[in-house]
Design a protein around this motif. Structure first.
Motif, PDB file in Angstrom:
ATOM      1  N   ARG A  49       0.959  -1.266  -0.020  1.00 62.28           N
ATOM      2  CA  ARG A  49       0.127  -0.073   0.097  1.00 62.28           C
ATOM      3  C   ARG A  49       0.850   1.223  -0.073  1.00 62.28           C
ATOM      4  N   ARG A  50       0.507   2.491  -0.745  1.00 62.34           N
ATOM      5  CA  ARG A  50       1.062   3.351  -0.862  1.00 62.34           C
ATOM      6  C   ARG A  50       1.178   4.197   0.592  1.00 62.34           C
ATOM      7  N   GLY A  51       1.964   4.776   1.008  1.00 63.32           N
ATOM      8  CA  GLY A  51       2.044   5.511   2.381  1.00 63.32           C
ATOM      9  C   GLY A  51       2.465   4.714   3.359  1.00 63.32           C
ATOM     10  N   GLN A  52       2.950   3.307   3.155  1.00 61.70           N
ATOM     11  CA  GLN A  52       3.155   2.539   4.233  1.00 61.70           C
ATOM     12  C   GLN A  52       4.487   1.827   3.936  1.00 61.70           C
ATOM     13  N   LEU A  53       5.084   1.469   4.942  1.00 65.45           N
ATOM     14  CA  LEU A  53       6.522   0.718   4.961  1.00 65.45           C
ATOM     15  C   LEU A  53       6.062  -0.889   5.078  1.00 65.45           C
ATOM     16  N   ALA A  54       6.510  -1.694   4.002  1.00 66.92           N
ATOM     17  CA  ALA A  54       6.460  -3.173   4.057  1.00 66.92           C
ATOM     18  C   ALA A  54       8.002  -3.712   4.293  1.00 66.92           C
ATOM     19  N   LEU A  55       7.992  -4.762   4.747  1.00 64.66           N
ATOM     20  CA  LEU A  55       9.273  -5.623   4.804  1.00 64.66           C
ATOM     21  C   LEU A  55       9.373  -6.874   4.630  1.00 64.66           C
ATOM     22  N   VAL A  56      10.081  -7.326   3.890  1.00 68.78           N
ATOM     23  CA  VAL A  56      10.308  -9.021   3.345  1.00 68.78           C
ATOM     24  C   VAL A  56      11.695  -9.404   3.901  1.00 68.78           C
ATOM     25  N   ALA A  57      11.647 -10.470   4.761  1.00 70.23           N
ATOM     26  CA  ALA A  57      12.776 -11.040   5.426  1.00 70.23           C
ATOM     27  C   ALA A  57      12.993 -12.534   4.952  1.00 70.23           C
ATOM     28  N   ALA A  58      14.152 -12.816   4.655  1.00 71.03           N
ATOM     29  CA  ALA A  58      14.394 -14.220   4.217  1.00 71.03           C
ATOM     30  C   ALA A  58      16.012 -14.522   4.293  1.00 71.03           C
ATOM     31  N   GLY A  59      16.265 -15.697   4.171  1.00 68.67           N
ATOM     32  CA  GLY A  59      17.842 -16.367   4.357  1.00 68.67           C
ATOM     33  C   GLY A  59      18.464 -15.836   3.008  1.00 68.67           C
ATOM     34  N   PRO A  60      19.874 -15.711   3.249  1.00 65.00           N
ATOM     35  CA  PRO A  60      20.665 -15.669   2.209  1.00 65.00           C
ATOM     36  C   PRO A  60      20.219 -16.704   0.791  1.00 65.00           C
ATOM     37  N   GLY A  61      20.075 -16.144  -0.383  1.00 66.24           N
ATOM     38  CA  GLY A  61      19.763 -16.829  -1.611  1.00 66.24           C
ATOM     39  C   GLY A  61      18.282 -17.387  -1.632  1.00 66.24           C
ATOM     40  N   THR A  62      17.498 -17.066  -0.821  1.00 72.15           N
ATOM     41  CA  THR A  62      15.998 -17.256  -1.022  1.00 72.15           C
ATOM     42  C   THR A  62      15.455 -17.084  -2.122  1.00 72.15           C
ATOM     43  N   GLY A  63      15.612 -15.604  -2.552  1.00 72.73           N
ATOM     44  CA  GLY A  63      14.925 -15.011  -3.450  1.00 72.73           C
ATOM     45  C   GLY A  63      14.143 -13.821  -3.079  1.00 72.73           C
ATOM     46  N   LYS A  64      14.616 -13.105  -2.150  1.00 69.54           N
ATOM     47  CA  LYS A  64      13.730 -11.899  -1.946  1.00 69.54           C
ATOM     48  C   LYS A  64      14.214 -10.753  -2.665  1.00 69.54           C
ATOM     49  N   SER A  65      15.397 -10.743  -3.314  1.00 71.78           N
ATOM     50  CA  SER A  65      15.563  -9.587  -4.159  1.00 71.78           C
ATOM     51  C   SER A  65      14.870  -9.956  -5.650  1.00 71.78           C
TER      52      SER A  65
END
Length: 243
Positions: free
Chosen positions: A9-25
């Motif tokens: 959503r616009r106007g909000q901060l979201a976070l995605v967390a994962a281990g290295p090499g999982t595919g978050k990028s």
């Protein structure tokens, strides 16, 4: 079952967390490219070559090896026209400060007449929050406050990428809210975690996404309520299993 929709959503901060090499990028870049909304991607964790080859694979269906060859030979062919029409801009400072982020946002608004709809910070631990070398969790808390305020003031959706605690670095099991590194879960309105289950050698790769916090709806902090996405890492392909 919790509502699994991970709605940015616009106007909000979201976070995605994962281990290295999982595919978050790969997840964040796919969102940025395929949503086709004005995007500022702060790519502290990856250089221009990596992001270009990944973008080519996501958009053209090429393997990363094919994309790398095309870039090295400066022979993008039809992909050049596809890339030219994308409303995404990258900033490749490896250790941006808060002042640099603020200046980059101001420059974007000056050039394009409005702030970006989506801002990706990849990764938040690369940002220098200004508390010194040993800032640790205090620095990340300050950064979360800063990014949340920036999201509200600019009406951008700010998506930060982050790591998990050491017990989940193998990326083979659901990551709960408590597994987010440095416990920076106070400020973000939305938090998702990712893992890749261990399957037999004949199974296709699967990326599992859990919504562990959502101020706008239900979530499962344990991480065990998740959706499965088809993931082909050699082509940066992420899609719904039904596809």
């Amino acid at each position: 079952m919790a509502d699994k929709g991970f709605i940015l959503r616009r106007g909000q901060l979201a976070l995605v967390a994962a281990g290295p090499g999982t595919g978050k990028s790969a997840f964040a870049l796919t969102q940025a490219l395929k949503s086709r909304v004005p995007t500022l991607y702060l790519s502290a964790d990856s250089d221009a070559f990596v992001q270009l080859t990944r973008s080519l694979s996501i958009l053209m269906g090429w393997t990363l090896e094919q994309s790398a060859r095309a870039v090295l030979r400066d022979d993008l062919g039809a992909a050049q026209q596809v890339l030219a029409g994308l409303p995404i801009r990258f900033e490749f400072s490896a250790s941006p400060t808060l002042d640099q982020i603020e200046l980059t946002m101001a420059a974007y608004e000056e050039v394009y007449g409005s702030y970006p709809t989506l801002v990706v910070v990849d990764n938040i631990t690369n940002v220098q929050a200004g508390l010194g070398e040993d800032e640790g969790s205090a620095g990340l808390d300050r950064l979360m406050d800063y990014l949340s305020t920036m999201a509200r003031e600019t009406r951008a959706c700010v998506l930060g990428l982050h790591h998990v605690t050491s017990g989940f670095n193998d990326a083979d099991k659901p990551v709960p809210l408590s597994g987010v590194k440095n416990q920076v879960s106070r400020v973000p309105a939305l938090i998702g975690t990712m893992f890749k289950p261990v399957r037999d050698e004949w199974s296709e790769d699967v990326l599992c996404f859990s919504k562990v916090k959502d101020r706008n709806g239900r979530a499962d902090p344990s991480g065990h309520d998740y959706v499965e996405l088809r993931f082909a890492g050699d082509r940066m392909l992420i899609e719904d299993m039904a596809a």
